[in-house]
Write a protein that holds these residues in place. Structure first.
Motif, PDB file in Angstrom:
ATOM      1  N   CYS A  14      90.640  98.722  54.255  1.00 48.86           N
ATOM      2  CA  CYS A  14      91.427  97.884  55.174  1.00 48.86           C
ATOM      3  C   CYS A  14      90.507  97.083  56.091  1.00 48.86           C
ATOM      4  O   CYS A  14      90.743  95.889  56.321  1.00 48.86           O
ATOM      5  N   ARG A  32      90.775 103.459  54.955  1.00 49.28           N
ATOM      6  CA  ARG A  32      90.408 102.810  56.215  1.00 49.28           C
ATOM      7  C   ARG A  32      89.305 101.783  56.008  1.00 49.28           C
ATOM      8  O   ARG A  32      89.383 100.648  56.492  1.00 49.28           O
ATOM      9  N   ARG A  63      97.961  99.480  60.131  1.00 45.58           N
ATOM     10  CA  ARG A  63      96.724  99.571  60.912  1.00 45.58           C
ATOM     11  C   ARG A  63      96.551  98.438  61.913  1.00 45.58           C
ATOM     12  O   ARG A  63      96.069  98.656  63.016  1.00 45.58           O
TER      13      ARG A  63
END
Length: 164
Positions: A85, A82, A12
């Motif tokens: 993170c 997500r 990411r």
């Protein structure tokens, strides 16, 4: 359940950023401090559980993702990966201004978690199914059909006789 991995963080945000955030020695060759990232991911996952646990039984079962060989593997819902993170990235930074992109993503993650916890949003699995068992409404949360039956009180002059 840990919702993200070190590999997900690198994918990411790039290896360079993760190295810069974790390599305290700055002695070449610089590498990702895996233990530091895993600690922050565990912190972020525990934080996420505080919200998700208001709606789903913990630990989550995970999403059944087809593995291509006719089987399935259970993975965290992609939205939680997500969010985890983004939270871990925020935790890895020592000092951030409110206008920083990392801070904005952190605040966005909090808004999403609030929406899940309040029932305004739900966790979804892109491959179908549910990521976990929803909690049933109970009397403490104010939901559901909870009925109480109390005996009627019979306060009369006779029943109160003798009390001063």
């Amino acid at each position: 359940m840990i919702y993200a991995t070190v590999a997900a963080m690198v994918a990411r945000f790039g290896e360079l950023e993760i190295v810069q955030l974790t390599d305290r020695d700055n002695i070449p060759p610089s590498v990702v401090d895996v233990a530091r990232v895993e600690t922050k991911l565990a912190d972020a996952s525990a934080f996420v559980d505080g919200y998700v646990g208001q709606v789903y039984q913990l630990p989550l079962l995970g999403c059944a993702k087809p593995d291509g060989a006719g089987g399935v593997s259970y993975v965290p819902p992609p939205v939680l990966e997500r969010i985890c993170c983004d939270l871990a990235r925020y935790y890895l930074h020592d000092d951030l201004a409110p206008e920083n992109e990392v801070y904005r993503r952190y605040k966005g993650a909090l808004r999403e978690l609030d929406a899940v916890a309040s029932g305004q949003a739900m966790l979804a699995c892109p491959w179908g199914g549910s990521p976990g068992v929803p909690l049933s409404a109970d009397a403490q949360s104010g939901g559901g059909d909870t009925y109480h039956q109390f005996s009627s009180r019979s306060i009369t002059d006779d029943s109160m006789r003798g009390f001063a």
